[in-house]
Design an enzyme around this catalytic site. Sequence first.
Site, PDB file in Angstrom:
ATOM      1  N   HIS A  91       3.075   3.708   6.234  1.00 43.19           N
ATOM      2  CA  HIS A  91       2.404   3.167   7.421  1.00 43.19           C
ATOM      3  C   HIS A  91       3.428   2.440   8.269  1.00 43.19           C
ATOM      4  O   HIS A  91       4.334   1.776   7.759  1.00 43.19           O
ATOM      5  CB  HIS A  91       1.256   2.232   7.038  1.00 43.19           C
ATOM      6  N   VAL A 136       0.873  -1.186   0.000  1.00 44.10           N
ATOM      7  CA  VAL A 136       0.000   0.000   0.000  1.00 44.10           C
ATOM      8  C   VAL A 136       0.906   1.231   0.000  1.00 44.10           C
ATOM      9  O   VAL A 136       1.727   1.403   0.915  1.00 44.10           O
ATOM     10  CB  VAL A 136      -0.946   0.004   1.208  1.00 44.10           C
TER      11      VAL A 136
HETATM   12  P1  AMP Z   1       2.630  -3.269   3.473  1.00 41.15           P
HETATM   13  O1  AMP Z   1       2.765  -4.623   2.816  1.00 41.15           O
HETATM   14  O2  AMP Z   1       3.744  -2.911   4.394  1.00 41.15           O
HETATM   15  O3  AMP Z   1       2.356  -2.185   2.439  1.00 41.15           O
HETATM   16  O4  AMP Z   1       1.364  -3.361   4.425  1.00 41.15           O
HETATM   17  C1  AMP Z   1       0.053  -3.158   3.978  1.00 41.15           C
HETATM   18  C2  AMP Z   1      -0.837  -3.699   5.061  1.00 41.15           C
HETATM   19  O5  AMP Z   1      -2.139  -3.163   4.847  1.00 41.15           O
HETATM   20  C3  AMP Z   1      -0.964  -5.217   5.077  1.00 41.15           C
HETATM   21  O6  AMP Z   1      -0.542  -5.727   6.336  1.00 41.15           O
HETATM   22  C4  AMP Z   1      -2.458  -5.442   4.835  1.00 41.15           C
HETATM   23  O7  AMP Z   1      -2.966  -6.532   5.564  1.00 41.15           O
HETATM   24  C5  AMP Z   1      -3.064  -4.126   5.264  1.00 41.15           C
HETATM   25  N1  AMP Z   1      -4.340  -3.774   4.672  1.00 41.15           N
HETATM   26  C6  AMP Z   1      -4.680  -3.840   3.364  1.00 41.15           C
HETATM   27  N2  AMP Z   1      -5.933  -3.396   3.191  1.00 41.15           N
HETATM   28  C7  AMP Z   1      -6.392  -3.025   4.416  1.00 41.15           C
HETATM   29  C8  AMP Z   1      -7.620  -2.473   4.898  1.00 41.15           C
HETATM   30  N3  AMP Z   1      -8.655  -2.208   4.080  1.00 41.15           N
HETATM   31  N4  AMP Z   1      -7.728  -2.230   6.221  1.00 41.15           N
HETATM   32  C9  AMP Z   1      -6.710  -2.509   7.059  1.00 41.15           C
HETATM   33  N5  AMP Z   1      -5.533  -3.000   6.665  1.00 41.15           N
HETATM   34  C10 AMP Z   1      -5.372  -3.264   5.359  1.00 41.15           C
END
Ligand code: AMP
Length: 113
Positions: A99, A95
Amino acid sequence: MDCLFCKIIDREIPGDIVYEDDEVLAFNDINPQAPTHILIIPKRHIATLNDLADGDQALMGRLTQTAATLAKERGFADDGYRVVMNCNEKGGQTVYHIHMHLMGGRGFTWPAG
Ligand code: AMP
Ligand code: ZN
């Protein structure tokens, strides 16, 4: 802006929000990797760590401070926990709105995969 986390900030899609202030939002990860797995994000869209600019130091400190505060509130601060930020493809970022992952409630090993 076609950004999943901006949509959670704007309440266009639901998020399980656990903390919010004027600059920071925190919500439970939809696919938790630990008993507690919270994502802590700035409300201002920043795509990757590489896009941080002068002036963002205090904001990053707020993300870190929020992680520690949430860990204390949930009772695993003294036992220990993990904070992770992934950057770009080889860092595992999926994403593209920065974060901080706060994970706690279990043990972790190092190095991570
Ligand atoms: P990253 O791989 O570091 O970019 O982490 C992205 C995180 O976002 C992953 O741990 C996903 O499980 C989480 N994620 C994706 N979509 C959502 C959502 N709608 N609400 C909460 N977490 C999400
Ligand atoms: Zn965004």
